[in-house]
Design an enzyme around this catalytic site. Structure first.
Site, PDB file in Angstrom:
ATOM      1  N   GLY A   1       4.600 -12.981  19.670  1.00  0.00           N
ATOM      2  CA  GLY A   1       5.781 -12.782  17.889  1.00  0.00           C
ATOM      3  C   GLY A   1       7.353 -12.591  18.039  1.00  0.00           C
ATOM      4  N   ALA A   2       8.381 -12.976  17.675  1.00  0.00           N
ATOM      5  CA  ALA A   2       9.653 -12.447  17.277  1.00  0.00           C
ATOM      6  C   ALA A   2      10.182 -12.338  16.224  1.00  0.00           C
ATOM      7  CB  ALA A   2      10.495 -13.414  18.463  1.00  0.00           C
ATOM      8  N   GLY A   3       9.483 -11.707  15.410  1.00  0.00           N
ATOM      9  CA  GLY A   3       9.703 -11.254  14.315  1.00  0.00           C
ATOM     10  C   GLY A   3      10.333 -10.391  13.602  1.00  0.00           C
ATOM     11  N   GLY A   4      10.202 -10.343  12.576  1.00  0.00           N
ATOM     12  CA  GLY A   4      10.600  -8.912  12.023  1.00  0.00           C
ATOM     13  C   GLY A   4      10.321  -7.696  12.678  1.00  0.00           C
TER      14      GLY A   4
ATOM     15  N   ASP B   1      10.058   1.497  11.366  1.00  0.00           N
ATOM     16  CA  ASP B   1       8.779   1.136  11.892  1.00  0.00           C
ATOM     17  C   ASP B   1       8.729   1.391  13.441  1.00  0.00           C
ATOM     18  OD1 ASP B   1       8.502   0.186   9.275  1.00  0.00           O
ATOM     19  OD2 ASP B   1       9.423  -2.626   9.776  1.00  0.00           O
TER      20      ASP B   1
ATOM     21  N   ARG C   1       0.904  -1.417  -0.327  1.00  0.00           N
ATOM     22  CA  ARG C   1      -0.612   0.189  -0.194  1.00  0.00           C
ATOM     23  C   ARG C   1       1.189   1.244   0.182  1.00  0.00           C
ATOM     24  NH1 ARG C   1      -2.724  -4.490  -0.411  1.00  0.00           N
ATOM     25  NH2 ARG C   1      -5.507  -4.316  -0.265  1.00  0.00           N
ATOM     26  N   SER C   2       1.993   1.351  -0.148  1.00  0.00           N
ATOM     27  CA  SER C   2       3.467   2.324   0.264  1.00  0.00           C
ATOM     28  C   SER C   2       2.657   3.391  -0.881  1.00  0.00           C
ATOM     29  CB  SER C   2       4.612   1.572  -0.185  1.00  0.00           C
ATOM     30  OG  SER C   2       4.919   1.312   1.524  1.00  0.00           O
TER      31      SER C   2
ATOM     32  N   TYR D   1      -2.966  -5.286   9.733  1.00  0.00           N
ATOM     33  CA  TYR D   1      -3.597  -4.091   8.690  1.00  0.00           C
ATOM     34  C   TYR D   1      -4.442  -4.769   8.267  1.00  0.00           C
ATOM     35  CZ  TYR D   1      -0.155  -2.929   5.938  1.00  0.00           C
ATOM     36  OH  TYR D   1       1.189  -2.942   4.449  1.00  0.00           O
TER      37      TYR D   1
ATOM     38  N   LYS E   1      14.297  -6.416   3.941  1.00  0.00           N
ATOM     39  CA  LYS E   1      14.657  -6.053   5.210  1.00  0.00           C
ATOM     40  C   LYS E   1      16.005  -6.298   5.742  1.00  0.00           C
ATOM     41  CE  LYS E   1      10.429  -4.081   6.510  1.00  0.00           C
ATOM     42  NZ  LYS E   1       9.452  -4.036   7.220  1.00  0.00           N
TER      43      LYS E   1
HETATM   44  N1  LIG Z   1       1.657  -2.384  10.584  1.00  0.00           N
HETATM   45  C1  LIG Z   1       2.677  -2.371   9.917  1.00  0.00           C
HETATM   46  O1  LIG Z   1       3.163  -1.504   9.367  1.00  0.00           O
HETATM   47  C2  LIG Z   1       3.993  -3.432   9.432  1.00  0.00           C
HETATM   48  C3  LIG Z   1       5.315  -3.514   9.683  1.00  0.00           C
HETATM   49  C4  LIG Z   1       5.675  -5.113   9.761  1.00  0.00           C
HETATM   50  C5  LIG Z   1       4.918  -6.027  10.082  1.00  0.00           C
HETATM   51  N2  LIG Z   1       3.908  -6.142   9.941  1.00  0.00           N
HETATM   52  C6  LIG Z   1       2.761  -7.094  10.026  1.00  0.00           C
HETATM   53  O2  LIG Z   1       3.097  -8.492  10.940  1.00  0.00           O
HETATM   54  C7  LIG Z   1       3.172  -8.871  10.273  1.00  0.00           C
HETATM   55  C8  LIG Z   1       4.215 -10.134  11.084  1.00  0.00           C
HETATM   56  O3  LIG Z   1       5.603  -9.539  10.148  1.00  0.00           O
HETATM   57  P1  LIG Z   1       6.808  -9.554  10.341  1.00  0.00           P
HETATM   58  O4  LIG Z   1       7.866  -8.903   9.530  1.00  0.00           O
HETATM   59  O5  LIG Z   1       7.381  -9.638  11.823  1.00  0.00           O
HETATM   60  O6  LIG Z   1       7.046 -11.551   9.654  1.00  0.00           O
HETATM   61  P2  LIG Z   1       7.747 -12.575  10.110  1.00  0.00           P
HETATM   62  O7  LIG Z   1       9.633 -11.731  10.193  1.00  0.00           O
HETATM   63  O8  LIG Z   1       7.989 -13.546   9.724  1.00  0.00           O
HETATM   64  O9  LIG Z   1       7.175 -13.024  11.692  1.00  0.00           O
HETATM   65  C9  LIG Z   1       6.339 -14.018  11.757  1.00  0.00           C
HETATM   66  C10 LIG Z   1       5.449 -14.009  13.088  1.00  0.00           C
HETATM   67  O10 LIG Z   1       4.837 -14.141  12.985  1.00  0.00           O
HETATM   68  C11 LIG Z   1       4.284 -16.090  14.188  1.00  0.00           C
HETATM   69  N3  LIG Z   1       3.823 -16.803  14.022  1.00  0.00           N
HETATM   70  C12 LIG Z   1       3.507 -16.845  11.911  1.00  0.00           C
HETATM   71  N4  LIG Z   1       3.135 -17.872  12.010  1.00  0.00           N
HETATM   72  C13 LIG Z   1       2.480 -18.635  13.443  1.00  0.00           C
HETATM   73  C14 LIG Z   1       1.292 -19.334  13.975  1.00  0.00           C
HETATM   74  N5  LIG Z   1       0.957 -21.021  13.327  1.00  0.00           N
HETATM   75  N6  LIG Z   1       1.206 -20.011  15.295  1.00  0.00           N
HETATM   76  C15 LIG Z   1       1.724 -18.856  16.041  1.00  0.00           C
HETATM   77  N7  LIG Z   1       2.686 -17.732  15.937  1.00  0.00           N
HETATM   78  C16 LIG Z   1       2.747 -17.654  14.795  1.00  0.00           C
HETATM   79  C17 LIG Z   1       6.143 -15.858  13.817  1.00  0.00           C
HETATM   80  O11 LIG Z   1       6.668 -17.085  14.531  1.00  0.00           O
HETATM   81  P3  LIG Z   1       8.445 -18.376  14.652  1.00  0.00           P
HETATM   82  O12 LIG Z   1       8.922 -17.158  15.307  1.00  0.00           O
HETATM   83  O13 LIG Z   1       7.792 -19.653  15.618  1.00  0.00           O
HETATM   84  O14 LIG Z   1       7.542 -18.936  13.366  1.00  0.00           O
HETATM   85  C18 LIG Z   1       6.951 -14.585  13.806  1.00  0.00           C
HETATM   86  O15 LIG Z   1       7.288 -14.799  15.152  1.00  0.00           O
HETATM   87  C19 LIG Z   1       2.644  -9.190   8.540  1.00  0.00           C
HETATM   88  O16 LIG Z   1       0.955  -9.322   9.029  1.00  0.00           O
HETATM   89  C20 LIG Z   1       3.488  -7.957   8.618  1.00  0.00           C
HETATM   90  O17 LIG Z   1       2.169  -8.050   7.581  1.00  0.00           O
HETATM   91  C21 LIG Z   1       3.195  -4.698   9.584  1.00  0.00           C
END
Ligand SMILES: NC(=O)c1ccc[n+]([C@@H]2O[C@H](COP(=O)([O-])OP(=O)(O)OC[C@H]3O[C@@H](n4cnc5c(N)ncnc54)[C@H](OP(=O)(O)O)[C@@H]3O)[C@@H](O)[C@H]2O)c1
Length: 280
Positions: free
Chosen positions: A134-137, A108, A21-22, A225, A71
């Site tokens: 969560g512990a991702g990006g 972010d 959406r950027s 979102y 990233k």
């Molecule tokens: N609003 C914004 O500006 C913004 C910015 C960044 C991201 N986001 C959104 O945030 C979400 C995550 O993005 P990300 O970049 O952090 O992704 P990411 O680095 O791939 O991390 C994904 C996270 O989700 C967890 N996860 C995935 N499947 C799961 C399940 N079935 N049950 C429990 N936990 C699960 C993962 O846990 P594991 O480590 O166990 O795999 C990890 O903690 C996305 O929907 C993205 O669109 C939004």
């Protein structure tokens, strides 16, 4: 204000990228401020990231945003990484400097905090324990910015505990990585709950989290979102918690990018939000 003879250029590099959406967001500002310029989606495969970033300067781009999967990889390509991005372990924005060198930043965390402050002006990160799922990006940016704002206890629950522990080791106090199955009970005295997992996003099942113990005074936020109101936010709203959706984070992270690329201060207005919301 930008030079009237200059056509301003920026973009977002991702693979895939067309869902981003950027472009809607940034092109709204070009139009709104009456500035000649454009913001384009750039579909860049992982092995094309380095040449694509190096092409920014000769093509006249002020910079670019980065999205999945670029990233982290960009950390080893740009000429300098700003300390916040280094700490978060990811770059969300690249700025081309006058000498054509590239600096990587991460906005972010800024977006996350300022989205909340716009909607809940009296919010404080140090109001009490914060539960982060969560512990991702996304979680890295959230945890970093919460710690910066003075959060004293960040309870981090990740399906894969080791990933949460790695974040705890890197960030140190106040981050505590806790077992996934403890997440429901640990909400009992939380002042804030943040979902940073992809659960609840369109196409994924809802986040499995029982809110029964969460105080009614706690603020509940989701960084997902699409949809705007995730099942988690809907459940929180129904039981009387204040909620903040993830769109504001996306909108607010773009403000420091405009400042760095074009020297222009922008605003996140209800009209901008409506325009982007209409595409969700
Ligand atoms: N609003 C914004 O500006 C913004 C910015 C960044 C991201 N986001 C959104 O945030 C979400 C995550 O993005 P990300 O970049 O952090 O992704 P990411 O680095 O791939 O991390 C994904 C996270 O989700 C967890 N996860 C995935 N499947 C799961 C399940 N079935 N049950 C429990 N936990 C699960 C993962 O846990 P594991 O480590 O166990 O795999 C990890 O903690 C996305 O929907 C993205 O669109 C939004």
């Amino acid at each position: 204000m930008a030079h009237p003879d200059r056509f301003l250029l920026a973009g977002v590099m991702g693979w895939p990228v067309m869902h981003s959406r950027s472009p809607v967001l940034h092109n709204y500002w070009f139009k709104h401020y009456g500035i000649a310029g454009t913001y384009v989606p750039l579909a860049i495969k992982p092995d094309g990231l380095a040449p694509a970033l190096r092409a920014l300067a000769p093509l006249g781009f002020a910079g670019t945003n980065l999205t999945i999967p670029h990233k982290e990889a960009a950390l080893n390509i740009v000429d300098e990484v700003d300390p916040e991005a280094k700490r978060m372990g990811a770059i969300s924005c690249v700025v081309v400097r006058p000498d054509a060198t590239l600096i990587g930043t991460n906005n972010d965390g800024y977006g996350f905090v300022h989205s909340i402050l716009q909607q809940v002006p009296d919010w404080r990160a140090d109001a009490g324990p914060v539960a982060v799922i969560g512990a991702g990006g996304g979680a890295r940016a959230v945890a970093y910015s919460l710690a910066e704002r003075g959060a004293r206890e960040i309870r981090l629950f990740n399906r894969t505990l080791a990933r949460g522990q790695a974040l705890e080791q890197e960030f140190g106090s106040p981050v505590k990585a806790l077992p996934w199955e403890d997440r429901h009970a640990a909400l009992a005295d939380a002042a804030m709950l943040v979902n940073t997992t992809s659960q609840g996003m369109v196409g994924n099942p809802p986040l499995e989290l029982v809110l029964d113990k969460l105080p009614a005074s706690a603020l509940v936020t989701d960084i997902v979102y699409i949809p705007l109101e995730t099942p988690l936010l809907a459940a929180a709203r129904r039981r009387g918690n204040r909620t903040v959706d993830g769109l504001g984070m996306l909108l607010h992270q773009a403000r420091p990018a405009w400042k760095a690329w074009f020297g222009i201060d922008t605003e996140v207005t209800p009209e901008l939000r409506r325009q982007v919301e209409a595409t969700l």
